[in-house]
Motif scaffolding. Structure first.
Motif, PDB file in Angstrom:
ATOM      1  N   ILE A   5      28.979  12.421 -30.715  1.00 47.42           N
ATOM      2  CA  ILE A   5      30.131  12.437 -31.617  1.00 47.42           C
ATOM      3  C   ILE A   5      30.940  11.176 -31.345  1.00 47.42           C
ATOM      4  O   ILE A   5      31.287  10.880 -30.194  1.00 47.42           O
ATOM      5  N   ILE A   6      31.201  10.439 -32.408  1.00 55.28           N
ATOM      6  CA  ILE A   6      31.988   9.216 -32.319  1.00 55.28           C
ATOM      7  C   ILE A   6      33.221   9.411 -33.181  1.00 55.28           C
ATOM      8  O   ILE A   6      33.120   9.758 -34.355  1.00 55.28           O
ATOM      9  N   ASN A   7      34.378   9.210 -32.569  1.00 58.58           N
ATOM     10  CA  ASN A   7      35.637   9.286 -33.310  1.00 58.58           C
ATOM     11  C   ASN A   7      36.283   7.921 -33.217  1.00 58.58           C
ATOM     12  O   ASN A   7      36.434   7.362 -32.138  1.00 58.58           O
ATOM     13  N   LEU A   8      36.694   7.376 -34.374  1.00 61.91           N
ATOM     14  CA  LEU A   8      37.273   6.042 -34.369  1.00 61.91           C
ATOM     15  C   LEU A   8      38.521   5.964 -35.229  1.00 61.91           C
ATOM     16  O   LEU A   8      38.682   6.707 -36.195  1.00 61.91           O
ATOM     17  N   TYR A   9      39.385   5.086 -34.816  1.00 60.74           N
ATOM     18  CA  TYR A   9      40.573   4.738 -35.604  1.00 60.74           C
ATOM     19  C   TYR A   9      40.639   3.220 -35.616  1.00 60.74           C
ATOM     20  O   TYR A   9      41.003   2.591 -34.627  1.00 60.74           O
ATOM     21  N   ASN A  10      40.225   2.640 -36.725  1.00 59.40           N
ATOM     22  CA  ASN A  10      40.125   1.186 -36.798  1.00 59.40           C
ATOM     23  C   ASN A  10      41.497   0.541 -36.957  1.00 59.40           C
ATOM     24  O   ASN A  10      42.376   1.069 -37.630  1.00 59.40           O
ATOM     25  N   ALA A  11      41.656  -0.595 -36.333  1.00 60.66           N
ATOM     26  CA  ALA A  11      42.910  -1.343 -36.345  1.00 60.66           C
ATOM     27  C   ALA A  11      43.125  -1.998 -37.708  1.00 60.66           C
ATOM     28  O   ALA A  11      42.177  -2.229 -38.450  1.00 60.66           O
ATOM     29  N   PRO A  12      44.357  -2.344 -38.028  1.00 60.03           N
ATOM     30  CA  PRO A  12      44.611  -3.006 -39.308  1.00 60.03           C
ATOM     31  C   PRO A  12      44.185  -4.483 -39.324  1.00 60.03           C
ATOM     32  O   PRO A  12      43.926  -5.036 -40.381  1.00 60.03           O
ATOM     33  N   GLU A  13      44.089  -5.123 -38.156  1.00 60.56           N
ATOM     34  CA  GLU A  13      43.750  -6.547 -38.096  1.00 60.56           C
ATOM     35  C   GLU A  13      42.249  -6.747 -38.311  1.00 60.56           C
ATOM     36  O   GLU A  13      41.433  -6.055 -37.731  1.00 60.56           O
TER      37      GLU A  13
ATOM     38  N   GLU B  96      22.109   3.571 -31.940  1.00 62.96           N
ATOM     39  CA  GLU B  96      20.704   3.384 -31.603  1.00 62.96           C
ATOM     40  C   GLU B  96      20.238   4.421 -30.579  1.00 62.96           C
ATOM     41  O   GLU B  96      19.955   4.109 -29.426  1.00 62.96           O
ATOM     42  N   ILE B  97      20.178   5.670 -31.016  1.00 58.58           N
ATOM     43  CA  ILE B  97      19.703   6.782 -30.191  1.00 58.58           C
ATOM     44  C   ILE B  97      18.801   7.667 -31.036  1.00 58.58           C
ATOM     45  O   ILE B  97      18.721   7.498 -32.252  1.00 58.58           O
ATOM     46  N   CYS B  98      18.149   8.619 -30.395  1.00 54.72           N
ATOM     47  CA  CYS B  98      17.179   9.467 -31.111  1.00 54.72           C
ATOM     48  C   CYS B  98      17.645  10.911 -31.238  1.00 54.72           C
ATOM     49  O   CYS B  98      16.825  11.825 -31.208  1.00 54.72           O
ATOM     50  N   PHE B  99      18.935  11.156 -31.314  1.00 57.29           N
ATOM     51  CA  PHE B  99      19.405  12.499 -31.606  1.00 57.29           C
ATOM     52  C   PHE B  99      20.561  12.418 -32.593  1.00 57.29           C
ATOM     53  O   PHE B  99      20.992  11.333 -32.963  1.00 57.29           O
ATOM     54  N   ASN B 100      21.020  13.564 -33.074  1.00 60.59           N
ATOM     55  CA  ASN B 100      22.018  13.601 -34.144  1.00 60.59           C
ATOM     56  C   ASN B 100      23.317  12.924 -33.742  1.00 60.59           C
ATOM     57  O   ASN B 100      23.792  13.093 -32.622  1.00 60.59           O
ATOM     58  N   ILE B 101      23.873  12.198 -34.696  1.00 64.46           N
ATOM     59  CA  ILE B 101      25.146  11.503 -34.503  1.00 64.46           C
ATOM     60  C   ILE B 101      26.109  11.961 -35.583  1.00 64.46           C
ATOM     61  O   ILE B 101      25.742  12.053 -36.753  1.00 64.46           O
ATOM     62  N   ILE B 102      27.337  12.224 -35.178  1.00 64.87           N
ATOM     63  CA  ILE B 102      28.405  12.527 -36.121  1.00 64.87           C
ATOM     64  C   ILE B 102      29.489  11.485 -35.900  1.00 64.87           C
ATOM     65  O   ILE B 102      29.962  11.304 -34.777  1.00 64.87           O
ATOM     66  N   ILE B 103      29.859  10.783 -36.967  1.00 66.72           N
ATOM     67  CA  ILE B 103      30.926   9.789 -36.884  1.00 66.72           C
ATOM     68  C   ILE B 103      32.095  10.293 -37.717  1.00 66.72           C
ATOM     69  O   ILE B 103      31.935  10.598 -38.891  1.00 66.72           O
ATOM     70  N   CYS B 104      33.254  10.382 -37.078  1.00 68.03           N
ATOM     71  CA  CYS B 104      34.466  10.794 -37.775  1.00 68.03           C
ATOM     72  C   CYS B 104      35.516   9.717 -37.559  1.00 68.03           C
ATOM     73  O   CYS B 104      35.454   8.965 -36.598  1.00 68.03           O
ATOM     74  N   GLY B 105      36.486   9.686 -38.426  1.00 69.15           N
ATOM     75  CA  GLY B 105      37.587   8.781 -38.165  1.00 69.15           C
ATOM     76  C   GLY B 105      38.184   8.136 -39.383  1.00 69.15           C
ATOM     77  O   GLY B 105      37.888   8.485 -40.516  1.00 69.15           O
TER      78      GLY B 105
END
Length: 194
Positions: free
Chosen positions: A108-116, A132-141
């Motif tokens: 699980i990847i959670n991100l909050y991208n900067a304005p710059e 770059e992995i071989c299992f399920n990925i969830i990206i939120c943010g």
């Protein structure tokens, strides 16, 4: 584990006791399995401890940074999770958690991208390698990037910026599928191209 309910939400600050309590009370009533929060604006580890006391859920992983608007967190409602690894890739902006959830391996990847712009591009370049992995990925943010003209309402003509192109490139290279405001990469897709 065929249906995981995931909520991703930019809370725009949990720094004051009053706003923290009000938001936690609201979020705890929602029906979710995994909750990803952005722009938490927590400043110290004392703030994190106070939030965890209020939250009182199975597991919570929170990353705070140096900027006043930093802060991302991943919250699990149920105990059926085993945290394998937690990494603050960019503190307060890019959090990675590898876990076993109901017996299935997840990143699980959670991100909050900067304005710059330069910070946006830096985050996307780091994100690319996390996929770059071989299992399920969830990206939120909150990507803070518009990739299509239909994603915004403005009188100013849409122009695809460098960071927009990079996000689209990362998405295509890794066969990322958008589902709502979350992104999901099926492990079967990754397995078939390796």
């Amino acid at each position: 584990m065929s249906n995981i309910k995931i909520i991703t939400f930019n809370v725009r600050g949990l720094q004051s006791d009053k706003s923290r309590k009000r938001m936690v009370d609201f979020l705890k009533r929602l029906d979710y399995d995994i909750l990803c929060l952005q722009e938490m604006r927590l400043k110290t580890h004392v703030d994190v401890c106070e939030l965890n006391k209020m939250w009182n859920t199975a597991h919570s992983i929170i990353s705070i940074g140096e900027d006043s608007s930093d802060g991302v967190g991943i919250f699990f409602k149920k105990d059926a999770v085993n945290i394998i690894k937690r990494r603050d890739i960019i503190p307060g902006r890019l959090l990675l958690v590898d876990c076993c959830y109901y017996g299935q391996r997840l990143r699980i990847i959670n991100l909050y991208n900067a304005p710059e712009r330069t910070n946006k591009i830096q985050l996307l370049k780091k994100l690319k390698y996390l996929l770059e992995i071989c299992f399920n990925i969830i990206i939120c943010g909150d990507f803070n990037i518009v990739t299509e003209a239909t994603d915004r309402i403005s009188k100013v003509e849409f122009r695809e910026l460098r960071e927009s192109k990079l996000l689209v490139k990362v998405r295509k290279q890794h066969f990322v599928i958008y589902t709502g405001t979350c992104i999901h990469i099926p492990s079967t897709t990754l397995d078939s191209i390796r």
